[in-house]
Design an enzyme around this catalytic site. Sequence first.
Site, PDB file in Angstrom:
ATOM      1  N   SER A  26       0.811  -1.207   0.000  1.00 63.86           N
ATOM      2  CA  SER A  26       0.000   0.000   0.000  1.00 63.86           C
ATOM      3  C   SER A  26       0.855   1.273   0.000  1.00 63.86           C
ATOM      4  O   SER A  26       1.801   1.373  -0.789  1.00 63.86           O
ATOM      5  CB  SER A  26      -0.920  -0.060   1.211  1.00 63.86           C
ATOM      6  OG  SER A  26      -1.978   0.792   1.052  1.00 63.86           O
TER       7      SER A  26
ATOM      8  N   ASP B 140      -9.354  -3.005  -6.746  1.00 64.49           N
ATOM      9  CA  ASP B 140      -8.949  -2.307  -5.515  1.00 64.49           C
ATOM     10  C   ASP B 140      -9.329  -0.826  -5.622  1.00 64.49           C
ATOM     11  O   ASP B 140      -8.821  -0.121  -6.492  1.00 64.49           O
ATOM     12  CB  ASP B 140      -7.430  -2.476  -5.368  1.00 64.49           C
ATOM     13  CG  ASP B 140      -6.870  -1.868  -4.081  1.00 64.49           C
ATOM     14  OD1 ASP B 140      -7.578  -1.067  -3.440  1.00 64.49           O
ATOM     15  OD2 ASP B 140      -5.724  -2.199  -3.738  1.00 64.49           O
TER      16      ASP B 140
ATOM     17  N   HIS C 127      -7.615  -5.237  -0.875  1.00 61.80           N
ATOM     18  CA  HIS C 127      -6.492  -4.321  -0.756  1.00 61.80           C
ATOM     19  C   HIS C 127      -5.470  -4.947   0.184  1.00 61.80           C
ATOM     20  O   HIS C 127      -4.278  -4.694   0.080  1.00 61.80           O
ATOM     21  CB  HIS C 127      -6.970  -2.976  -0.229  1.00 61.80           C
ATOM     22  CG  HIS C 127      -5.877  -1.989  -0.033  1.00 61.80           C
ATOM     23  ND1 HIS C 127      -5.206  -1.420  -1.086  1.00 61.80           N
ATOM     24  CD2 HIS C 127      -5.313  -1.485   1.081  1.00 61.80           C
ATOM     25  CE1 HIS C 127      -4.285  -0.594  -0.619  1.00 61.80           C
ATOM     26  NE2 HIS C 127      -4.322  -0.622   0.694  1.00 61.80           N
TER      27      HIS C 127
END
Length: 706
Positions: A526, A612, A659
């Site tokens: 991320s 996502d 995610h």
Amino acid sequence: MLTASRGYPYTLLLLKLLPLKRVAVPRFYTLDNSSSTSGIECYRDLQRYFNRRVRAAYLLYSAVPNFSRVCSLHHIYYIDTDGVYRIDKQNADQSPDKVLDLQQLFKKGGSEQKQHVPWAVQRIRVSPQEKHLAVTLKKYQSEEQRCVIISLGHGPLFPLVQLEKVISFEWATDDVLYYTTLNGLRSRIAFRLDLTKNRTITSVFEEPKLDVFVEVAVTRDQKFLTINSNSRSSSEVLVLDKEDQSQEIFLVQKRLPDLLYHVEHWKGSLILLCNYGPEQEYQVVQTSLSKPSFDTWQPIYCPPSGFTIKDMEIIADFCILTTRTPSHRIGLSVMSLNHPDVLYTLELPSWACAFEARKASAQDKTNTLEFLISSPVHPPLHFCLIPEKGLILSAEGNQNSTDHLNTITTTRLEARSKDGTLVPITLFHAARLKALDKVPLLVHVYGSYGRDLSMEFSPKKRLLLQLGWALAYCHVRGGGERGLSWHRQARREGKLKSVEDLVACVQHLFSSGVSSSTVTALTASSAGAIPVGALCNLHPHLIQAVTLQAPFLDVLGTMMDSSLPLTIEDREEWGDPVENTSHRLAISSYCPLHNITPQRYPSMLLTAYSADSRVPLRGIQNYAEKIQKAINSHLSLIPESGCEHKPNVVLNIQPGENHNGQEDFDLMVKEDALELAFLYTELRLDLPTHLRRKRRYSNVNPTSKE
Ligand SMILES: *[C@@H]1O[C@H](CO)[C@@H](O)[C@H](O)[C@H]1NC(C)=O
Ligand SMILES: *[C@@H]1O[C@H](CO)[C@@H](O)[C@H](O)[C@H]1NC(C)=O
Ligand SMILES: *[C@@H]1O[C@H](CO)[C@@H](O)[C@H](O)[C@H]1NC(C)=O
């Protein structure tokens, strides 16, 4: 605090450990046409081998302690892969009752056949007198959630109501549930469901600001329900007395810029953890229930310089603070609320990197705090703190998992960053520190949103350690490891500091005799991809390979488009490149996608999830294409590059809105195995010994003892 971000999951780690059947076939491809199959093919054999090793590692640690059991008046409730069960406390040896059956709930038509249900139970809440049970479920590879309410009364148990999109929920009484929902990653309304009045749902609080996330919670003593509205930098909390039948909600303190606070209750007063004061770091204040506003806040504890408060629990007449010490260890500070000047501190073992307190349920022992400590390579151990006696007791079941304590070393280092700031590094290794110069090194980083780098136990990391790797965790600025200012220093115009810190950490590891560039890889997920991507642009020779999961690499493009989810919320973090020139210049200076130049990049494995919504796929695809072009044009300029090992860029696109990685056990194992195969190939490491043996004698079981 529960907010949507490009960050770590707030769902239970447990979800990752549930063995389930396969639901989807993943898709792999590489961008370089000339190697579209060989790009992934060259990892296949090793991936198959690591599949077995990773699977065995997860199964070995599948029974580590966790806090998913909930104790109510008469029963203990627990979550399993196929639903929720309960055991009668009086007759604990009777077989458990199934309270919620996922098969039944999602049954299509009259089919009696067992089918795979792609939903997992997340959390459970039992109403105070055990009249109702509320359960949240999450769909695999999706942001879709729902809440099922089950009547626990006499007669058969049955689902009464289903509520869509529920993200947080708490019972106020046996018939009244408060909850919030997630819509487009936003949660801005708190609802009230009344089961006595025709199941009416009313909205009780609505937050106008787009960058605020609303959640409901209860105080530890279960007496008050709170509605918390947090932005990335400010809070507003509403409180409801659960025992007051008139149910008037009142505000603690109106939102003020840069004022964060969290509310607990103790004997008619409120105990707040807030960043009120000159340093704007967390401290503890006390205020009255009748007049709780800011001007009445009485400071009762401010940590000494260098210590930061990470969390607070109120147990009986004690306030227990989880702190981080100047030497980056976890400590527990216990303060008597009757005599706030009486305080003692307990330091946890030096390997303890993650701390989880058991959240209270109504029936818990009220004088004890149960907690788990762990590290990425140390499975959780279960302890109890009795604050009154200053005692920490080891819970049952720890004996069998303490053998590793002698074989793993935890070393804490500090790297001096460009501006002189000392950045903590946690290093795990099995060999002596002096013997680490040739071992492969995996470096972890995050450094955003004021969140600490995740240090939770991972069977995969444990396996790497057993295979001889050293694992480094760099606590760079932008995270919260050294308090709120650690975050403030590296957001908006200061973001480049996260990158400088990471570079300093990697260089410091090498100069301390830990590993070297050719056998070092960086990993992040991320927003952690930002310092990694920036390091690759600035110092591509520092490392050999990179593995990124759901990486946020196009900061500029994403933040220029306010129609994308999280763009508005994230202006606090990265700035607003549309309205503010200095923010735009800052983002342009480090954005991984916008600083790619022809040079020899490390090999890269980019894992993305096609739908996502936190990190748009397009940005990752653009990044992979540009990196591949930059590598190709660099190689075409250097005639002798033919004999050089060519860096490989692999984009592994998985289906779904995930995610935070795969929830399906087989897919998760496969993804982990590919990562290990990629690392072994790109760092050109010798294969683990018994794989070589296995190739000669194919009947040797690779999961047998080392
Ligand atoms: C509940 O709903 C039914 C039908 O919609 C209605 O007849 C009844 O009056 C309602 N009762 C209450 C208490 O609102
Ligand atoms: C610990 O290990 C012993 C022997 O392997 C076993 O008999 C015992 O049940 C284990 N205890 C726990 C709590 O797992
Ligand atoms: C840009 O943001 C900074 C704070 O990060 C602020 O000081 C500055 O005034 C802003 N500039 C403009 C043009 O809004």
